[in-house]
Structure formats: C-alpha cells, structure tokens
Design a protein around this motif. Structure first.
Motif, PDB file in Angstrom:
ATOM      1  N   PHE A 147     -16.018  11.720  22.832  1.00 58.33           N
ATOM      2  CA  PHE A 147     -17.303  12.394  23.073  1.00 58.33           C
ATOM      3  C   PHE A 147     -18.417  11.722  22.267  1.00 58.33           C
ATOM      4  O   PHE A 147     -18.788  12.174  21.186  1.00 58.33           O
ATOM      5  CB  PHE A 147     -17.186  13.881  22.718  1.00 58.33           C
ATOM      6  N   PRO A 148     -18.959  10.622  22.812  1.00 58.97           N
ATOM      7  CA  PRO A 148     -20.021   9.904  22.101  1.00 58.97           C
ATOM      8  C   PRO A 148     -21.302  10.706  21.923  1.00 58.97           C
ATOM      9  O   PRO A 148     -22.169  10.324  21.141  1.00 58.97           O
ATOM     10  CB  PRO A 148     -20.267   8.667  22.981  1.00 58.97           C
ATOM     11  N   SER A 149     -21.418  11.837  22.631  1.00 61.27           N
ATOM     12  CA  SER A 149     -22.606  12.693  22.473  1.00 61.27           C
ATOM     13  C   SER A 149     -22.597  13.455  21.152  1.00 61.27           C
ATOM     14  O   SER A 149     -23.626  14.004  20.736  1.00 61.27           O
ATOM     15  CB  SER A 149     -22.695  13.692  23.632  1.00 61.27           C
ATOM     16  N   ILE A 150     -21.432  13.520  20.482  1.00 56.35           N
ATOM     17  CA  ILE A 150     -21.340  14.216  19.192  1.00 56.35           C
ATOM     18  C   ILE A 150     -22.120  13.422  18.148  1.00 56.35           C
ATOM     19  O   ILE A 150     -21.736  12.316  17.785  1.00 56.35           O
ATOM     20  CB  ILE A 150     -19.881  14.409  18.749  1.00 56.35           C
ATOM     21  N   GLU A 151     -23.225  13.991  17.683  1.00 58.76           N
ATOM     22  CA  GLU A 151     -24.090  13.313  16.713  1.00 58.76           C
ATOM     23  C   GLU A 151     -23.691  13.629  15.279  1.00 58.76           C
ATOM     24  O   GLU A 151     -23.761  12.779  14.400  1.00 58.76           O
ATOM     25  CB  GLU A 151     -25.550  13.746  16.920  1.00 58.76           C
ATOM     26  N   ARG A 152     -23.314  14.901  15.042  1.00 62.02           N
ATOM     27  CA  ARG A 152     -23.000  15.341  13.689  1.00 62.02           C
ATOM     28  C   ARG A 152     -21.640  16.019  13.670  1.00 62.02           C
ATOM     29  O   ARG A 152     -21.314  16.776  14.576  1.00 62.02           O
ATOM     30  CB  ARG A 152     -24.063  16.322  13.192  1.00 62.02           C
ATOM     31  N   THR A 153     -20.892  15.735  12.627  1.00 61.19           N
ATOM     32  CA  THR A 153     -19.565  16.324  12.474  1.00 61.19           C
ATOM     33  C   THR A 153     -19.413  16.843  11.056  1.00 61.19           C
ATOM     34  O   THR A 153     -19.852  16.200  10.099  1.00 61.19           O
ATOM     35  CB  THR A 153     -18.467  15.266  12.756  1.00 61.19           C
ATOM     36  N   LEU A 154     -18.803  18.007  10.934  1.00 59.07           N
ATOM     37  CA  LEU A 154     -18.401  18.503   9.620  1.00 59.07           C
ATOM     38  C   LEU A 154     -16.986  19.032   9.766  1.00 59.07           C
ATOM     39  O   LEU A 154     -16.736  19.945  10.557  1.00 59.07           O
ATOM     40  CB  LEU A 154     -19.318  19.616   9.110  1.00 59.07           C
ATOM     41  N   VAL A 155     -16.065  18.437   9.030  1.00 53.23           N
ATOM     42  CA  VAL A 155     -14.685  18.898   9.089  1.00 53.23           C
ATOM     43  C   VAL A 155     -14.219  19.337   7.707  1.00 53.23           C
ATOM     44  O   VAL A 155     -14.603  18.762   6.696  1.00 53.23           O
ATOM     45  CB  VAL A 155     -13.732  17.814   9.640  1.00 53.23           C
ATOM     46  N   MET A 156     -13.426  20.393   7.722  1.00 53.45           N
ATOM     47  CA  MET A 156     -12.778  20.849   6.495  1.00 53.45           C
ATOM     48  C   MET A 156     -11.337  20.361   6.561  1.00 53.45           C
ATOM     49  O   MET A 156     -10.604  20.674   7.513  1.00 53.45           O
ATOM     50  CB  MET A 156     -12.836  22.369   6.391  1.00 53.45           C
ATOM     51  N   VAL A 157     -10.953  19.574   5.566  1.00 54.34           N
ATOM     52  CA  VAL A 157      -9.623  18.960   5.542  1.00 54.34           C
ATOM     53  C   VAL A 157      -9.069  19.049   4.125  1.00 54.34           C
ATOM     54  O   VAL A 157      -9.771  19.395   3.177  1.00 54.34           O
ATOM     55  CB  VAL A 157      -9.678  17.477   5.986  1.00 54.34           C
ATOM     56  N   GLN A 158      -7.790  18.721   3.996  1.00 57.78           N
ATOM     57  CA  GLN A 158      -7.183  18.630   2.665  1.00 57.78           C
ATOM     58  C   GLN A 158      -8.021  17.680   1.810  1.00 57.78           C
ATOM     59  O   GLN A 158      -8.489  16.650   2.282  1.00 57.78           O
ATOM     60  CB  GLN A 158      -5.753  18.119   2.808  1.00 57.78           C
ATOM     61  N   SER A 159      -8.210  18.043   0.545  1.00 61.51           N
ATOM     62  CA  SER A 159      -9.095  17.284  -0.336  1.00 61.51           C
ATOM     63  C   SER A 159      -8.747  15.797  -0.386  1.00 61.51           C
ATOM     64  O   SER A 159      -9.627  14.930  -0.391  1.00 61.51           O
ATOM     65  CB  SER A 159      -9.041  17.877  -1.746  1.00 61.51           C
ATOM     66  N   GLU A 160      -7.451  15.510  -0.398  1.00 63.88           N
ATOM     67  CA  GLU A 160      -6.984  14.115  -0.417  1.00 63.88           C
ATOM     68  C   GLU A 160      -7.452  13.357   0.826  1.00 63.88           C
ATOM     69  O   GLU A 160      -7.864  12.194   0.754  1.00 63.88           O
ATOM     70  CB  GLU A 160      -5.450  14.132  -0.454  1.00 63.88           C
ATOM     71  N   VAL A 161      -7.380  14.025   1.978  1.00 61.38           N
ATOM     72  CA  VAL A 161      -7.818  13.417   3.239  1.00 61.38           C
ATOM     73  C   VAL A 161      -9.331  13.221   3.222  1.00 61.38           C
ATOM     74  O   VAL A 161      -9.846  12.197   3.681  1.00 61.38           O
ATOM     75  CB  VAL A 161      -7.392  14.285   4.446  1.00 61.38           C
ATOM     76  N   ALA A 162     -10.048  14.203   2.660  1.00 62.94           N
ATOM     77  CA  ALA A 162     -11.503  14.085   2.550  1.00 62.94           C
ATOM     78  C   ALA A 162     -11.882  12.859   1.721  1.00 62.94           C
ATOM     79  O   ALA A 162     -12.800  12.111   2.074  1.00 62.94           O
ATOM     80  CB  ALA A 162     -12.081  15.355   1.924  1.00 62.94           C
ATOM     81  N   ASP A 163     -11.158  12.656   0.616  1.00 64.21           N
ATOM     82  CA  ASP A 163     -11.421  11.490  -0.235  1.00 64.21           C
ATOM     83  C   ASP A 163     -11.201  10.189   0.528  1.00 64.21           C
ATOM     84  O   ASP A 163     -11.986   9.245   0.420  1.00 64.21           O
ATOM     85  CB  ASP A 163     -10.515  11.513  -1.471  1.00 64.21           C
ATOM     86  N   ARG A 164     -10.133  10.138   1.315  1.00 67.97           N
ATOM     87  CA  ARG A 164      -9.821   8.922   2.064  1.00 67.97           C
ATOM     88  C   ARG A 164     -10.877   8.641   3.127  1.00 67.97           C
ATOM     89  O   ARG A 164     -11.288   7.497   3.318  1.00 67.97           O
ATOM     90  CB  ARG A 164      -8.443   9.047   2.728  1.00 67.97           C
ATOM     91  N   LEU A 165     -11.270   9.677   3.833  1.00 68.83           N
ATOM     92  CA  LEU A 165     -12.270   9.491   4.897  1.00 68.83           C
ATOM     93  C   LEU A 165     -13.592   8.977   4.345  1.00 68.83           C
ATOM     94  O   LEU A 165     -14.253   8.134   4.946  1.00 68.83           O
ATOM     95  CB  LEU A 165     -12.492  10.815   5.645  1.00 68.83           C
ATOM     96  N   ALA A 166     -13.981   9.513   3.188  1.00 72.12           N
ATOM     97  CA  ALA A 166     -15.300   9.193   2.631  1.00 72.12           C
ATOM     98  C   ALA A 166     -15.296   7.992   1.689  1.00 72.12           C
ATOM     99  O   ALA A 166     -16.352   7.587   1.207  1.00 72.12           O
ATOM    100  CB  ALA A 166     -15.855  10.419   1.903  1.00 72.12           C
ATOM    101  N   ALA A 167     -14.125   7.416   1.448  1.00 73.63           N
ATOM    102  CA  ALA A 167     -14.030   6.305   0.486  1.00 73.63           C
ATOM    103  C   ALA A 167     -14.749   5.060   0.989  1.00 73.63           C
ATOM    104  O   ALA A 167     -14.818   4.801   2.194  1.00 73.63           O
ATOM    105  CB  ALA A 167     -12.562   5.980   0.217  1.00 73.63           C
ATOM    106  N   GLY A 168     -15.269   4.282   0.040  1.00 77.30           N
ATOM    107  CA  GLY A 168     -15.914   3.013   0.360  1.00 77.30           C
ATOM    108  C   GLY A 168     -15.063   1.849  -0.073  1.00 77.30           C
ATOM    109  O   GLY A 168     -14.070   2.010  -0.796  1.00 77.30           O
ATOM    110  N   PRO A 169     -15.402   0.619   0.362  1.00 78.80           N
ATOM    111  CA  PRO A 169     -14.642  -0.575  -0.031  1.00 78.80           C
ATOM    112  C   PRO A 169     -14.507  -0.673  -1.547  1.00 78.80           C
ATOM    113  O   PRO A 169     -15.452  -0.379  -2.283  1.00 78.80           O
ATOM    114  CB  PRO A 169     -15.497  -1.724   0.514  1.00 78.80           C
TER     115      PRO A 169
END
Length: 305
Positions: A147-169
């Motif tokens: 669904f490329p029309s989705i502009e904004r997303t907010l997901v609640m996930v396990q904290s560890e998963v949140a860290d992985r998703l938001a991590a930078g190089p």
C-alpha cells in the motif's frame, strides 16, 4: 457532521476482561496477543501517530478493539485486519455498541495481514498497529510494499524490535529490518510503552516506531528485490567482510569485489556500516551471469524460468 464520541467509548481494564470472558477468548502466545487495557495509552498512540480527521487508517491485529475505538475517534475511516476468527467476528458489534455514530466509518478484513493485497474503501493514508513481536517486521514491510498510499506509520512492537527498526549504520543492532524499513521511510523511535498497560502483561517492554514514507524513493536503477537480495546476503554472515559475505550473491568473491569497487564501497567493509543507498548502488553493479562452459542440449536457465 457526526456527534463526538462519548468519553467512556474507549475500553478500560474491566471492559477488556469482560469482553474476553464473554467471547471465551484467552490471549495466546502463539499469536503474540497482548491486549491494551489503558485508554490513556490508546490516546497517546493516536496522538503520536498524528492521525488527522481526513486519514484513512489501516490497523493490523485490532484484537478486542481498544486501539480501533481510539483511531475511530480521530480518523475519517478505519479498516482493521484481523486473523483470529472469534475476534474478527466480535469486533463490528463492539464498534456498533460503543461508538454507533462512527460504525459506518469502520470496515473489517478477516484475513492474515501477510496475505492482504487490497482493502475496501479509499486507499489507506496511515498504518497504526500493535504488532505481535513474532511477525512485526514481515507484516510491516508487506503493508508498506503493498500500500504505497500509506504516508505515515506508527507501530507498537517489542522494544528490541523497535531498536532494530530505528537503528542507523554503525549500530550493533543495525541489520536487515533497519535497512528494509529505511528503503520505504524515515524511521525513528517514538517512545516507550510499559508492560502494565497490557493484558496479559508481557515479559518484555514495548516501543513505538514512527515511519514517514519517503517523498522521493531511493534513486536507483535496481529493483527493490535486487536491493533486498544484497541486504539479505550482507547480513546473513554479518561478521564477514562484504567481499566474502556477497560471494554467493555475486557468483564469487572476485565478482563481489568488482561490484563493490564499482559501487564505491570498500570490499573490506561490513554490512552494518552501509546505508540503504549504498546497498542500492551495489545491486546496480552486479555483474551479469557468466555463460556456462561448453554447449548444452537442454534449455538455458533463463528460458526455463
């Protein structure tokens, strides 16, 4: 104009337990079910998601409807995707009973989110969900791709998963989820959620992750599949240098090195140091398949696909 919802429309702890008892629902670990029982947390999630009155929100895994009701207060429309037979059957009645003036703005899709390829009504503009840890990343990536029309997303996930998703190089937890999420969106942590707002209380902390879709896609001639193939290969053996880690993907270590040098990436670098743009450049410079030695009586690999 619809009348505003009543203050007690959202579900509290007693409401959630009563609903579950009536339905004979026992939250299962298999599906990672932990129901939100705190209305203030629901309002915080909706506020953090920046849900607007003109938004068409898709929610994955609505459960008993705690977050669904909060989203209906703020959005134009909400479509919920629920895999559980009992929960899917009960949710429309919960919406009708607690928020009748908004019920016509709600739609239910009874399906596994990983198999959803279309949604009823207008195209979704936002994704807001409390995702079970065991399927959080694949579901998130599937929805963003489908669904490329989705502009904004907010997901609640396990904290560890949140860290992985938001991590930078360069981060120790930077990996496949980080790069693939970044292919679609700008990703950041958007807060922490305590355990006591769930029933049953999980054994892990939760975090909010915000994803704002890129207004301009990554500039590359490589396809998403081609880029993701490089990402998967680079992190499958993350301790190895890219020259070694990408040998299978490229056909040999020498061919991997050639692609890396052409892309301006050091063959001695490791995947955790690269941006999504660099992975895309590597994908662009993969050398064409070498012809097999000698004549062949059978069909070529390309023609047999």
């Amino acid at each position: 104009m619809t009348s505003s919802p009543t203050p007690d429309a959202l579900l509290g702890p007693a409401d959630v337990r009563e609903l579950a008892a009536v339905l004979g629902v026992r939250p299962t670990k298999q599906r990672g079910q932990n129901f939100v029982i705190d209305a203030n947390t629901v309002r915080r999630i909706v506020r953090t998601a920046e849900v607007r009155p003109d938004d068409v929100v898709v929610e994955v895994g609505p459960g008993l409807g705690s977050l669904t009701l909060g989203l209906l207060e703020a959005a134009d429309r909400v479509t919920a995707v629920e895999i559980d037979d009992v929960l899917a059957g009960a949710l429309p009645a919960t919406i009708a009973a607690r928020m009748p003036q908004r019920a016509e703005r709600f739609a239910l899709v009874h399906s596994d989110a990983m198999h959803v390829t279309g949604l009823p009504g207008p195209a979704p503009t936002a994704l807001v969900a409390n995702l079970p840890y065991n399927v959080a990343v694949p579901v998130l990536l599937h929805m963003l791709e489908t669904f490329p029309s989705i502009e904004r997303t907010l997901v609640m996930v396990q904290s560890e998963v949140a860290d992985r998703l938001a991590a930078g190089p360069g981060s120790k937890v930077y990996g496949v989820p980080s790069v693939k999420a970044n292919w679609y969106a700008r990703v950041k942590r958007a807060g922490a959620i305590g355990r006591n707002v769930f029933w049953p209380a999980p054994n892990v902390d939760s975090g909010l992750v915000s994803l704002v879709r890129r207004t301009e896609p990554i500039a590359t001639t490589a396809s998403r599949r081609e880029v993701f193939a490089v990402v998967d290969a680079a992190f499958a053996q993350r301790r190895k240098t890219l020259r070694a880690a990408l040998a299978g993907w490229a056909g040999s270590a020498a061919r991997a090195e050639a692609a890396l040098v052409a892309a301006g990436v050091s063959p001695q670098a490791r995947g955790e140091a690269l941006t999504v743009e660099e992975f895309a450049r590597i994908a662009e410079h993969k050398l064409p398949e070498e012809p097999s030695d000698g004549p062949s009586d059978g069909p070529s690999e390309e023609s047999s696909e």
